[in-house]
Design a protein around this motif. Structure first.
Motif, short mmCIF file in Angstrom:
data_model
loop_
_atom_site.label_atom_id
_atom_site.label_comp_id
_atom_site.label_asym_id
_atom_site.label_seq_id
_atom_site.Cartn_x
_atom_site.Cartn_y
_atom_site.Cartn_z
N ALA A 102 42.04 35.36 49.29
CA ALA A 102 40.93 34.96 48.42
C ALA A 102 40.47 33.55 48.78
O ALA A 102 41.28 32.62 48.84
CB ALA A 102 41.35 35.03 46.96
N ASP A 103 39.19 33.38 49.00
CA ASP A 103 38.63 32.09 49.39
C ASP A 103 38.32 31.28 48.14
O ASP A 103 37.15 31.07 47.77
CB ASP A 103 37.38 32.32 50.23
CG ASP A 103 36.99 31.10 51.06
OD1 ASP A 103 37.54 30.02 50.79
OD2 ASP A 103 36.15 31.23 51.97
N GLU A 104 39.36 30.80 47.49
CA GLU A 104 39.20 30.06 46.23
C GLU A 104 38.48 28.73 46.45
O GLU A 104 37.69 28.30 45.60
CB GLU A 104 40.57 29.81 45.60
CG GLU A 104 41.36 31.07 45.27
CD GLU A 104 40.83 31.82 44.08
OE1 GLU A 104 39.87 31.33 43.45
OE2 GLU A 104 41.36 32.92 43.78
N LEU A 106 35.94 40.01 45.72
CA LEU A 106 36.22 41.09 46.67
C LEU A 106 37.67 41.10 47.12
O LEU A 106 38.08 42.02 47.84
CB LEU A 106 35.33 40.95 47.91
CG LEU A 106 33.87 41.37 47.81
CD1 LEU A 106 33.22 41.30 49.18
CD2 LEU A 106 33.71 42.77 47.22
N ALA A 107 38.44 40.11 46.73
CA ALA A 107 39.80 39.95 47.26
C ALA A 107 40.81 40.86 46.59
O ALA A 107 41.87 40.44 46.14
CB ALA A 107 40.24 38.49 47.13
N SER A 108 40.48 42.14 46.51
CA SER A 108 41.39 43.16 46.00
C SER A 108 40.92 44.50 46.54
O SER A 108 39.74 44.66 46.92
CB SER A 108 41.41 43.20 44.47
OG SER A 108 40.20 43.71 43.96
N LEU A 109 41.82 45.46 46.58
CA LEU A 109 41.43 46.77 47.07
C LEU A 109 40.38 47.40 46.17
O LEU A 109 39.47 48.10 46.62
CB LEU A 109 42.67 47.67 47.16
CG LEU A 109 42.54 48.90 48.07
CD1 LEU A 109 42.21 48.48 49.49
CD2 LEU A 109 43.83 49.71 48.05
N ARG A 110 40.49 47.14 44.88
CA ARG A 110 39.50 47.66 43.94
C ARG A 110 38.12 47.09 44.24
O ARG A 110 37.12 47.81 44.26
CB ARG A 110 39.91 47.32 42.51
CG ARG A 110 38.90 47.77 41.44
CD ARG A 110 39.34 47.34 40.05
NE ARG A 110 38.36 47.69 39.05
CZ ARG A 110 38.29 48.87 38.46
NH1 ARG A 110 39.16 49.82 38.78
NH2 ARG A 110 37.36 49.13 37.56
N GLY A 111 38.05 45.78 44.48
CA GLY A 111 36.78 45.17 44.77
C GLY A 111 36.15 45.72 46.04
O GLY A 111 34.96 46.01 46.08
N LEU A 112 36.97 45.88 47.08
CA LEU A 112 36.46 46.44 48.33
C LEU A 112 36.05 47.89 48.17
O LEU A 112 35.04 48.34 48.73
CB LEU A 112 37.51 46.31 49.43
CG LEU A 112 37.73 44.91 50.00
CD1 LEU A 112 38.84 44.94 51.03
CD2 LEU A 112 36.46 44.36 50.62
N TYR A 113 36.84 48.65 47.40
CA TYR A 113 36.52 50.07 47.22
C TYR A 113 35.18 50.23 46.53
O TYR A 113 34.37 51.08 46.91
CB TYR A 113 37.62 50.75 46.40
CG TYR A 113 37.26 52.18 46.03
CD1 TYR A 113 37.30 53.20 46.98
CD2 TYR A 113 36.85 52.49 44.74
CE1 TYR A 113 36.95 54.50 46.66
CE2 TYR A 113 36.50 53.79 44.41
CZ TYR A 113 36.55 54.80 45.36
OH TYR A 113 36.19 56.07 45.03
N GLN A 114 34.93 49.43 45.50
CA GLN A 114 33.66 49.54 44.80
C GLN A 114 32.50 49.24 45.73
O GLN A 114 31.42 49.81 45.60
CB GLN A 114 33.66 48.59 43.60
CG GLN A 114 34.60 49.03 42.48
CD GLN A 114 34.63 48.05 41.33
OE1 GLN A 114 34.33 46.86 41.50
NE2 GLN A 114 34.99 48.52 40.16
#
Length: 395
Positions: free
Chosen positions: A64-66, A297-305
């Protein structure tokens, strides 16, 4: 024989049959159903546990690019406003950093990081089309004051576009693109050399068509003419090479990168990768390990959506082009935008209007209007030199 009440008990007695036959069968059936339910529950728990473990691993792969999120929040008031609900603009940044074991072999003496490739990906709100716009690294732009790695802030400067990533990373690049285009960047992804190779290998290579053999010692690339399936190492050399392919310009290299991405889109959509868990997991593992993204986007859920809305876009509606540009007036080795054509492109992306492309071999001027609209008729849509993903096939 009688029971304690003096009632006869025999083989013909329904009472006896119920107590010792049907009752036993019923108890066995209940026990079987109970054990089966417990077994099924155990399978679900185990399967769910494995699924969760995989999900957690893939999500943990993504960085994650915090720091970029914090920097962009600092300048929220000056950032453009999104005009169309549901449309998304994602900045894809290919970093040439040599940090990390997999990247050192490409020049460990190179200090810092640079944006070797930058693409603005626009996803239409209806998810029926996608437009990928390359931004030349040599394009002369206004780079704002940005926070550097050491905490100090750089001075605003008119410089080459890739200077933004070098001095201020992804946040500085995003702010530079937004200043240039007035387009709100919703998400960003950064991928390095090693990650790019792993993604190509995860889909068992990508086929390209070469008009002539390639022998590039600098890129460690030696390929025959014709149909060639590139593995990850070869693909990296192919998209980065300059001296041995085409006319050696960055413009030609951007076109090659676009064609390769088109071939990659074809490979993923035409194969059963997305429907086959055995093939999908290595791709997801490679992709997530390669990415640094905004926190959303830094999660599989975010990428999947995000990916869910892309899988059904026809390849002929995935378009690749480069911002309209020409040689910089003060330095032929640099680029500048061609106006008003560039603004026409940016305006269509802001308004989520379709962008039409024609083959780059066409003699059309970038942004030239086409169609037969009369004085009182609708204004024809401009077209731009470029490609569609469906064109990236070998004949």
């Amino acid at each position: 024989m009688t029971d304690t009440a003096g009632k006869p008990v025999g083989h013909g007695s329904r009472t006896g049959a119920s107590a010792t036959g049907d009752g036993l069968i019923r108890r066995r059936r209940q026990r079987w159903l109970r054990n089966s339910a417990l077994g099924a529950a155990a399978v679900l728990v185990v399967t769910g546990g494995v699924g969760w473990a995989v999900y957690a691993k893939l999500s943990a792969n993504i960085t994650a690019d915090e720091a970029a999120a914090a920097e962009l929040a600092r300048y929220e008031r000056e950032r453009p406003t999104a005009l169309v609900r549901g449309a998304l603009n994602i900045l894809l940044i290919g970093s040439d950093t040599r940090a990390g074991d997999g990247n050192r072999q490409y020049g460990k003496d190179v200090v810092g990081q640079r944006s070797d490739t930058t693409i603005l990906l626009h996803l239409a709100a209806d998810r029926e089309s996608a437009t990928a716009v390359s931004i030349p690294r040599d394009l002369m732009v206004d780079v704002p004051s940005c926070r550097q790695e050491d905490g100090r802030r750089s001075d605003p400067v008119f410089a080459m576009f890739n200077h933004a990533f070098q001095v201020g990373g992804s946040a500085c690049t995003i702010r530079t693109v937004e200043k240039l285009t007035d387009i709100r960047i919703d998400h960003h992804m950064v991928v390095d050399f090693s990650g790019f190779k792993e993604m190509v290998d995860a889909v068992d290579g990508v086929e390209v068509c070469l008009k002539e053999p390639v022998d590039d010692k600098a890129a460690k690339l030696r390929l025959p003419a014709g149909r060639v399936t590139l593995d990850g190492e070869q693909a990296l050399g192919y998209v980065r090479a300059r001296k041995s392919l085409g006319n050696g310009s960055d413009t030609e290299r951007m076109g090659r990168q676009q064609r390769f991405l088109g071939a990659l889109v074809n490979k993923v959509q035409s194969s059963d990768v997305l429907l086959n868990p055995v093939k999908l997991y290595p791709l997801l593992d490679a992709a997530t390990s390669a990415l640094t993204t905004d926190p959303e986007l830094a999660s599989l859920r975010g990428l999947y959506q995000l990916v869910r809305g892309l899988r059904d876009i026809p390849t002929e509606r995935v378009r690749f082009l480069t911002v309209p540009r020409e040689s910089y007036v003060y330095n032929a080795n640099r680029d500048q935008l061609v106006e008003p054509e560039a603004e026409k492109l940016f305006a269509r992306l802001r308004a989520d209007q379709p962008v039409a492309v024609t083959p780059e071999t066409s003699q059309k001027v970038p942004g030239e209007d086409t169609g037969a609209g009369g004085q009182d008729g609708p204004s024809p849509a401009p077209t731009f030199p470029g490609y569609t993903a469906s064109e990236h096939t070998c004949e």
